[in-house]
Design an enzyme around this catalytic site. Structure first.
Site, PDB file in Angstrom:
ATOM      1  N   LYS A 289     -19.512   5.116 -14.164  1.00  0.00           N
ATOM      2  CA  LYS A 289     -18.419   4.272 -14.599  1.00  0.00           C
ATOM      3  C   LYS A 289     -18.788   3.681 -15.956  1.00  0.00           C
ATOM      4  CE  LYS A 289     -15.157   1.522 -12.085  1.00  0.00           C
ATOM      5  NZ  LYS A 289     -14.217   2.615 -11.792  1.00  0.00           N
TER       6      LYS A 289
ATOM      7  N   ARG B 124     -23.138   2.767 -12.617  1.00  0.00           N
ATOM      8  CA  ARG B 124     -23.269   3.085 -14.041  1.00  0.00           C
ATOM      9  C   ARG B 124     -24.148   4.304 -14.290  1.00  0.00           C
ATOM     10  NH1 ARG B 124     -21.416  -1.315 -16.982  1.00  0.00           N
ATOM     11  NH2 ARG B 124     -22.359  -0.485 -18.847  1.00  0.00           N
TER      12      ARG B 124
ATOM     13  N   GLU C 107     -12.596  14.800  -8.708  1.00  0.00           N
ATOM     14  CA  GLU C 107     -13.807  14.053  -9.088  1.00  0.00           C
ATOM     15  C   GLU C 107     -14.626  13.619  -7.880  1.00  0.00           C
ATOM     16  OE1 GLU C 107     -13.583  10.207 -11.095  1.00  0.00           O
ATOM     17  OE2 GLU C 107     -11.593   9.893 -10.274  1.00  0.00           O
TER      18      GLU C 107
ATOM     19  N   TRP D  27     -27.967   7.087 -16.491  1.00  0.00           N
ATOM     20  CA  TRP D  27     -27.059   8.243 -16.559  1.00  0.00           C
ATOM     21  C   TRP D  27     -27.584   9.058 -17.738  1.00  0.00           C
ATOM     22  CZ3 TRP D  27     -23.524  10.600 -19.879  1.00  0.00           C
ATOM     23  CH2 TRP D  27     -22.624  11.502 -19.271  1.00  0.00           C
TER      24      TRP D  27
ATOM     25  N   HIS E 101       5.786  29.995 -15.763  1.00  0.00           N
ATOM     26  CA  HIS E 101       5.433  30.491 -17.103  1.00  0.00           C
ATOM     27  C   HIS E 101       3.981  30.932 -17.153  1.00  0.00           C
ATOM     28  CE1 HIS E 101       9.377  29.448 -18.577  1.00  0.00           C
ATOM     29  NE2 HIS E 101       9.252  28.305 -17.930  1.00  0.00           N
TER      30      HIS E 101
ATOM     31  N   CYS F  60     -25.567   3.955 -17.655  1.00  0.00           N
ATOM     32  CA  CYS F  60     -26.845   3.255 -17.551  1.00  0.00           C
ATOM     33  C   CYS F  60     -26.605   1.769 -17.294  1.00  0.00           C
ATOM     34  CB  CYS F  60     -27.711   3.383 -18.793  1.00  0.00           C
ATOM     35  SG  CYS F  60     -28.229   5.058 -19.136  1.00  0.00           S
TER      36      CYS F  60
ATOM     37  N   ASN G 115     -29.422   0.995 -22.665  1.00  0.00           N
ATOM     38  CA  ASN G 115     -28.149   1.665 -22.386  1.00  0.00           C
ATOM     39  C   ASN G 115     -27.496   1.959 -23.730  1.00  0.00           C
ATOM     40  OD1 ASN G 115     -25.581   2.481 -21.534  1.00  0.00           O
ATOM     41  ND2 ASN G 115     -24.867   0.371 -21.322  1.00  0.00           N
ATOM     42  N   GLY G 116     -27.158   3.224 -23.951  1.00  0.00           N
ATOM     43  CA  GLY G 116     -26.515   3.591 -25.212  1.00  0.00           C
ATOM     44  C   GLY G 116     -27.113   4.876 -25.747  1.00  0.00           C
TER      45      GLY G 116
ATOM     46  N   GLU H  77      -2.936  12.312 -12.015  1.00  0.00           N
ATOM     47  CA  GLU H  77      -3.876  11.362 -11.452  1.00  0.00           C
ATOM     48  C   GLU H  77      -4.336  11.816 -10.056  1.00  0.00           C
ATOM     49  OE1 GLU H  77      -5.767   9.303 -12.453  1.00  0.00           O
ATOM     50  OE2 GLU H  77      -6.289   8.018 -10.763  1.00  0.00           O
TER      51      GLU H  77
ATOM     52  N   LYS I 220      -8.227  12.576  -9.130  1.00  0.00           N
ATOM     53  CA  LYS I 220      -8.899  11.833  -8.054  1.00  0.00           C
ATOM     54  C   LYS I 220      -9.549  12.800  -7.080  1.00  0.00           C
ATOM     55  CE  LYS I 220      -9.113   8.800  -9.145  1.00  0.00           C
ATOM     56  NZ  LYS I 220      -8.973   7.855 -10.200  1.00  0.00           N
TER      57      LYS I 220
END
Ligand code: F6R
Length: 606
Positions: free
Chosen positions: A601, A27, A486, A75, A502, A2, A99-100, A479, A483
């Protein structure tokens, strides 16, 4: 998660708010909304989906006309993305953006319902708006202090009270919020990029400080209503840093910025050819005394920690435990006052990582934060801070932040190894010099674009793939895999190459491409054997390896040869084609590269 903005000044408020929100869409982009004082009353415009939807809606409804207001990009946490759940929330007396997460919102909601309040959304935010309304008589500060004494959780709030048509009020705890200081105009924002077009100057709000923001005055109060003197902060980067600068996406721009970001991060920390963190206030005599080092972070930052583990253990011979913050904090970790905790975070606001800093401090461990955002919560709470200088990272998928995090961890590893006596001064200088050459290696790796585009064209239609590697290459493969998945939504997993047989090798068919990374000379032969095993089962193999490694042309279907650097530093080079492969695959698939679905983010909720 947010984005919150606010504006008071002479300009058209709606235009400024929309512009500011466009810089905070990273965000969250589940909905967008603004509230503006128009002819003395609060007018709200909001819409589900991207900011573009709100802009379209206002073309029909007309923009609110005024000079004071607040805005939000969401978000979703409580309640699905919908018009009703979009911020701002409230009524004609009090309207807020948030936001929160308000953890005790259910109790507050029940209380307010018992007082006759009705709710239209499923959000936790609406309960805060109505609680403010409940307490509000004529004194906003009094009202806000009552409300923050009752709510539990995290919040960055922008608030409008109907009787204060030239003022926005702001308060925060565990979610970021800055107050931008302009000329005849002032702002609030979750992050600097939102206001950088208008001003570089801002105040950081401490938890539960209340900002009263007017066109030509900003007053900040503590919880006891004492006025606080704030120190003015100035952003060191300019507006270009928050623009795409001719690149199609922020991610591509940020990949290209990596050589400079690494240089800017390392240069001030090297003197006379040796690592020198004295300006960061780090006591390096103490470094050799820690029993263990814990490196804790989330996502890509955690992957940077994994690279650090290999390097520190290899050259400094200190045990390093790497963990995911959301796991570490809840497993009663064996960290003591003899230990050093290093957290890594681009945003400096990740809720789980912040909680880990607090936990470590409680047991008396030393805490060090590697953080990109100046003045962020993690930076403020850790005992020691080493800022990375990547500049703003706007793309949700992290690239340059990862690179600078790794570069700092290398330099730290050299310093720790030298303090421990596991390397000599000469060796330390040699490592440091090699690290200083890495930016040119990264530049050369960016030149592998064509090869990466070609590989992307081979991957774009695949449903699932594997990344494999050994040692540092395994850390790196995690990584690479993150990448790709996502931003392109292709399922991928990373495996230690030797672990495949295995269990996981049963997945390998001609429908399961494998990306193998083999940059460590000592392990190449082993990885090549694993490549042969997957090729024998039909997999198309893409091999990323060092230039000097002689593997033979037929070992893989496509080979990307990396510029030559010391094996130890290879992760910083090999990361680049992995970023580019992910990027071009997502572009070819038509994905929204900078704003992948469901992601945001700066994850300020756990
Ligand atoms: C992935 C990515 C995330 C972040 C993670 C931690 O590309 O960016 O995995 O690395 O959310 O964020 P910070 O570094 O802000 O703590």
């Amino acid at each position: 998660m947010c984005g919150v903005v606010g504006y008071v000044g002479k300009k058209d408020c709606a235009t400024v708010l929309i512009e500011a929100l466009s810089k905070l869409e990273y965000r969250g982009y589940d909905s967008a909304g603004i509230a503006v004082f128009e002819n003395g009353t609060i007018r709200v415009e909001k819409s589900k989906g991207r900011l573009a939807n709100l802009i379209e809606k206002m073309k029909i409804d007309g923009k609110p006309d005024g000079h004071c207001g607040i805005g939000h990009t969401r978000w979703a946490t409580h309640g699905e993305p919908s018009d009703i759940n979009s911020h701002p929330h409230g009524n004609k007396r009090v309207t807020i953006v948030h936001n929160g997460i308000i953890e005790n919102y259910k109790q507050i909601k029940d209380f307010l319902i018992s007082k006759g309040y009705e709710f239209e959304s499923e959000t936790d935010t609406e309960t805060v708006a109505k609680l403010l309304d409940y307490y509000y008589v004529d004194d906003p500060i009094e009202t806000i202090t009552k409300v923050i004494a009752e709510i539990q959780g995290s919040y960055a709030l922008g608030i409008m009270f109907k009787d204060f048509t030239d003022t926005i009020f702001a308060v925060r705890k565990d979610s970021p919020l800055i107050v931008g200081v302009g000329k005849n105009e002032n702002f609030i924002a979750s992050d600097v990029p939102a206001i950088i077009k208008y001003t570089r100057d801002y105040y950081l709000l401490e938890p539960d400080e209340i900002a009263v923001v007017k066109k030509d005055e900003i007053i900040v109060y503590d919880i006891h209503k004492n006025v606080i003197e704030k120190e003015l902060q100035t952003a060191t980067w300019d507006i270009d840093a928050a623009e795409k600068g001719g690149y199609e996406h922020f991610m591509l721009k940020e990949i290209h910025e990596q050589p400079t970001s690494v240089k800017t991060t390392l240069t001030p920390r090297i003197s006379n050819g040796m690592p020198d963190f004295s300006a960061d206030g780090v006591d390096f005599d103490k470094l050799a005394t820690y029993r263990k080092i814990f490196v804790v972070a989330c996502g890509t930052a955690m992957h940077a920690g994994l690279v650090a583990k290999y390097i520190i253990e290899k050259i400094a011979r200190v045990p390093v435990i790497v963990d995911i913050a959301s796991e570490f904090r809840y497993r009663d970790p064996l960290i003591t006052k003899e230990d050093l905790l290093i957290v890594i975070s681009q945003s400096g606001e990740t809720a789980d990582t912040l909680a880990v800093v607090r936990l470590a401090k409680q047991v008396g461990a030393a805490t060090m934060a590697i953080v990109n955002v100046k003045g962020s919560s993690i930076a403020r709470e850790a005992d020691m801070v080493i800022y990375t200088h990547a500049g703003p990272e706007i793309s949700v998928a992290s690239t340059k932040a990862y690179m600078v995090q790794i570069s700092v961890m290398y330099l730290l590893a050299f310093e720790i190894a030298y303090s421990n006596g596991t390397i000599t001064k000469e060796q330390c200088k040699q490592y440091t010099a090699e690290l200083q050459n890495i930016p040119s290696g990264i530049e050369a790796a960016i030149e592998l674009k064509k090869e990466c585009q070609f590989v992307a064209s081979k991957l774009m239609n695949t449903e699932s793939l594997l990344y494999i590697g050994r040692g540092l290459d395994y850390a790196l493969s995690m990584e690479g895999s993150l990448k790709l998945k996502e931003i392109s939504y292709i399922h991928s997993e990373s495996y230690a190459a030797g672990e495949l047989k295995h269990g996981t090798i049963s997945l390998v068919t001609d429908q399961m491409p494998v990306i193998a990374i083999a940059t460590q000379t000592a392990l190449v032969e082993k990885t090549i054997s694993n490549i042969k095993e997957v090729k024998a089962r039909g997999a198309m193999v893409i091999l990323i390896c060092g230039q000097s490694i002689d593997v033979g042309d037929d070992v893989a279907d496509y080979i990307i040869k990396l510029p030559l650097v010391d094996d130890l530093m290879m992760p910083m080079i090999a990361a680049v084609p992995m970023q580019l492969i992910a990027y071009y695959t997502a572009v070819l698939k038509g994905c929204d590269v900078d704003k992948p679905r469901n992601l945001a983010k700066s994850v300020t909720v756990e």
